[in-house]
Motif scaffolding. Structure first.
Motif, PDB file in Angstrom:
ATOM      1  N   PRO A 147      61.958  52.833  30.845  1.00 61.51           N
ATOM      2  CA  PRO A 147      62.107  52.436  32.249  1.00 61.51           C
ATOM      3  C   PRO A 147      62.009  53.625  33.190  1.00 61.51           C
ATOM      4  CG  PRO A 147      64.247  52.581  31.220  1.00 61.51           C
ATOM      5  CD  PRO A 147      63.239  52.866  30.145  1.00 61.51           C
ATOM      6  N   GLY A 148      60.861  54.254  33.223  1.00 60.89           N
ATOM      7  CA  GLY A 148      60.675  55.399  34.096  1.00 60.89           C
ATOM      8  C   GLY A 148      60.466  56.678  33.316  1.00 60.89           C
ATOM      9  N   THR A 149      60.344  57.778  34.048  1.00 58.11           N
ATOM     10  CA  THR A 149      60.155  59.102  33.463  1.00 58.11           C
ATOM     11  C   THR A 149      61.418  59.918  33.673  1.00 58.11           C
ATOM     12  OG1 THR A 149      57.792  59.005  33.942  1.00 58.11           O
ATOM     13  CG2 THR A 149      58.729  61.177  33.492  1.00 58.11           C
ATOM     14  N   PHE A 150      61.873  60.579  32.605  1.00 58.03           N
ATOM     15  CA  PHE A 150      63.135  61.306  32.653  1.00 58.03           C
ATOM     16  C   PHE A 150      62.960  62.699  32.066  1.00 58.03           C
ATOM     17  CE2 PHE A 150      64.024  56.803  32.334  1.00 58.03           C
ATOM     18  CZ  PHE A 150      64.993  56.600  33.312  1.00 58.03           C
ATOM     19  N   THR A 151      63.707  63.645  32.587  1.00 54.77           N
ATOM     20  CA  THR A 151      63.743  64.977  32.001  1.00 54.77           C
ATOM     21  C   THR A 151      64.619  64.959  30.757  1.00 54.77           C
ATOM     22  OG1 THR A 151      65.704  65.688  33.230  1.00 54.77           O
ATOM     23  CG2 THR A 151      63.539  65.984  34.304  1.00 54.77           C
ATOM     24  N   ALA A 152      64.528  66.019  29.975  1.00 53.37           N
ATOM     25  CA  ALA A 152      65.373  66.124  28.784  1.00 53.37           C
ATOM     26  C   ALA A 152      66.849  66.080  29.160  1.00 53.37           C
ATOM     27  CB  ALA A 152      65.049  67.412  28.036  1.00 53.37           C
ATOM     28  N   GLU A 153      67.207  66.765  30.236  1.00 52.30           N
ATOM     29  CA  GLU A 153      68.611  66.782  30.656  1.00 52.30           C
ATOM     30  C   GLU A 153      69.076  65.391  31.056  1.00 52.30           C
ATOM     31  OE1 GLU A 153      66.243  68.825  31.718  1.00 52.30           O
ATOM     32  OE2 GLU A 153      66.880  70.696  30.751  1.00 52.30           O
ATOM     33  N   GLU A 154      68.238  64.641  31.735  1.00 49.85           N
ATOM     34  CA  GLU A 154      68.603  63.282  32.140  1.00 49.85           C
ATOM     35  C   GLU A 154      68.741  62.365  30.931  1.00 49.85           C
ATOM     36  OE1 GLU A 154      66.503  63.105  36.560  1.00 49.85           O
ATOM     37  OE2 GLU A 154      65.327  62.649  34.761  1.00 49.85           O
TER      38      GLU A 154
ATOM     39  N   LEU B 139      65.519  66.231  21.539  1.00 51.03           N
ATOM     40  CA  LEU B 139      65.387  67.418  22.380  1.00 51.03           C
ATOM     41  C   LEU B 139      64.868  68.605  21.578  1.00 51.03           C
ATOM     42  CD1 LEU B 139      66.825  65.634  24.449  1.00 51.03           C
ATOM     43  CD2 LEU B 139      68.201  67.618  25.082  1.00 51.03           C
ATOM     44  N   ASP B 140      65.180  68.671  20.290  1.00 50.95           N
ATOM     45  CA  ASP B 140      64.571  69.697  19.436  1.00 50.95           C
ATOM     46  C   ASP B 140      63.058  69.500  19.369  1.00 50.95           C
ATOM     47  OD1 ASP B 140      66.985  70.880  18.885  1.00 50.95           O
ATOM     48  OD2 ASP B 140      67.080  70.254  16.785  1.00 50.95           O
ATOM     49  N   VAL B 141      62.617  68.253  19.205  1.00 47.25           N
ATOM     50  CA  VAL B 141      61.176  67.967  19.161  1.00 47.25           C
ATOM     51  C   VAL B 141      60.549  68.294  20.515  1.00 47.25           C
ATOM     52  CG1 VAL B 141      59.447  66.161  18.835  1.00 47.25           C
ATOM     53  CG2 VAL B 141      61.483  66.234  17.352  1.00 47.25           C
ATOM     54  N   GLY B 142      61.179  67.810  21.573  1.00 50.48           N
ATOM     55  CA  GLY B 142      60.875  68.312  22.904  1.00 50.48           C
ATOM     56  C   GLY B 142      59.715  67.711  23.658  1.00 50.48           C
ATOM     57  N   ASP B 143      59.095  66.640  23.136  1.00 48.57           N
ATOM     58  CA  ASP B 143      57.973  66.065  23.877  1.00 48.57           C
ATOM     59  C   ASP B 143      58.334  64.683  24.433  1.00 48.57           C
ATOM     60  OD1 ASP B 143      57.752  64.304  21.691  1.00 48.57           O
ATOM     61  OD2 ASP B 143      56.184  65.493  20.741  1.00 48.57           O
ATOM     62  N   GLU B 144      57.430  64.129  25.206  1.00 46.18           N
ATOM     63  CA  GLU B 144      57.710  62.860  25.906  1.00 46.18           C
ATOM     64  C   GLU B 144      57.950  61.724  24.931  1.00 46.18           C
ATOM     65  OE1 GLU B 144      55.672  59.963  29.315  1.00 46.18           O
ATOM     66  OE2 GLU B 144      54.718  61.847  28.710  1.00 46.18           O
ATOM     67  N   ARG B 145      57.203  61.686  23.841  1.00 46.35           N
ATOM     68  CA  ARG B 145      57.381  60.614  22.860  1.00 46.35           C
ATOM     69  C   ARG B 145      58.769  60.676  22.227  1.00 46.35           C
ATOM     70  NH1 ARG B 145      55.289  55.625  22.064  1.00 46.35           N
ATOM     71  NH2 ARG B 145      55.144  55.082  19.851  1.00 46.35           N
TER      72      ARG B 145
END
Length: 337
Positions: free
Chosen positions: A286-293, A314-320
């Motif tokens: 439901p939208g785009t979020f940063t890692a922190e969010e 977060l270790d993987v670190g990509d959008e997927r």
């Protein structure tokens, strides 16, 4: 990482509790609070623990000391959890923690599957803290508790047939055959797994093993976004168990990297076989979020598996990977819910 002392306070609080509740459900709190501290949320640790408190039990009673002469007999005996903790407390008082880990890792690795892989995951969190922060008494004690839990729940898996599979980690996971049984606990289902793709069987080079393990963590995390609905809690471990091994590699000699990859692959593939759905599901976040969010959403949700999968994402670190974490938030029951 936390430099306030809150993580140490939380670990000391948790070391007065047992590794499980109700005789088989793992105490996830040490892993979750380490993840919170690692991602800048140390200030939320005690509030989260207060929410989790009704899932904590007193530690088990001691039975008989574990020694250099009888430790093999005590492997896999959950009644000896406190005895194992005493044993590792003594070992870590006498030797550097890396030496203790290097001694016990190859002894415990064949039993990676015990406790639904939670013991090795707990070890991975403890090792990450010791590798990246100050070496304090509570953090060494957490490694003792984690290794003790692994020893007490040690459960080897043997005789799995090598099955055909793809060249990539994702293709190999897609080639895993679901057992097609929707009842029974982890050990029961594990006993029904007769083979997994031989994706890691031919690896002999330590550097390739590390790269393959990294690839596996990424693939299992990505795959959760489309397959996690098969069992939203248990399929988390297809990613978090190999990630625990990956986090531990820097503390291990290179000679242990290849067997570590093979054990991690078997665990991830077995969990996929035990809980994977018949078909994937499309899902759009439901939208785009940063890692922190995304991590803040996981914390607000509170479920321990959601926090741990998000930590791995977060270790993987990509959008997927972030999509997979958000999917776990959507599918899981909130802590206390």
């Amino acid at each position: 990482m936390d430099t306030t002392g809150i993580l140490d306070e939380a670990l000391q609080r948790l070391h007065r509790t047992g590794p499980e509740r109700l005789g088989w459900l793992s105490n996830h709190a040490p892993m979750a609070v380490e993840a919170l501290a690692a991602h800048g949320q140390a200030g939320a640790v005690h509030r989260w623990l207060d929410r989790y408190a009704d899932k904590l039990e007193d530690p088990p009673a001691r039975v008989e000391p574990v020694t250099g002469a009888n430790w093999r007999e005590a492997l896999g005996d959950i009644r000896r959890a406190a005895d194992w903790t005493d044993h590792f407390d003594r070992e870590l008082a006498d030797r550097p923690w890396r030496e203790v880990l290097i001694t016990w890792w190859p002894r415990l690795l064949p039993g990676l599957y015990g406790g639904a892989t939670h013991p090795v995951i707990r070890v991975g969190h403890a090792v990450r803290t010791l590798l990246t922060t100050e070496d304090t008494a509570p953090r060494r004690a957490e490694l003792a508790h984690a290794l003790a839990y692994w020893a007490a729940r040690h459960h080897p898996v043997e005789g799995l047939a090598p099955l055909p599979g793809g060249a990539s980690a994702l293709a190999a996971l897609d080639a895993v055959r679901p057992i097609g049984v929707q009842h029974g606990g982890f050990d029961v289902r594990l006993g029904r797994v007769t083979g997994v793709p031989g994706w890691a069987a031919t690896v002999t080079d330590p550097d390739e093993a590390r790269l393959r393990l990294t690839e596996l963590v990424r693939a299992a995390t990505h795959r959760y976004a489309t397959h996690g609905h098969g069992e939203p809690t248990m399929l988390v471990h297809a990613a978090t168990a190999p990630n625990a091994v990956l986090r531990t590699l820097p503390a291990l000699p290179r000679a242990l990297w290849v067997p570590s990859l093979r054990a991690a692959w078997t665990a991830s593939a077995a969990v996929t076989a035990m809980y994977g759905p018949a078909a994937p599901a499309d899902w759009t976040p439901p939208g785009t979020f940063t890692a922190e969010e995304v991590f803040e959403r996981a914390l607000a949700h509170g479920d321990e598996h959601v926090i741990k999968l998000t930590d791995t994402a977060l270790d993987v670190g990509d959008e997927r990977a972030l999509t997979a974490a958000l999917r776990s938030v959507e599918m899981s029951v909130p802590l206390g819910g």
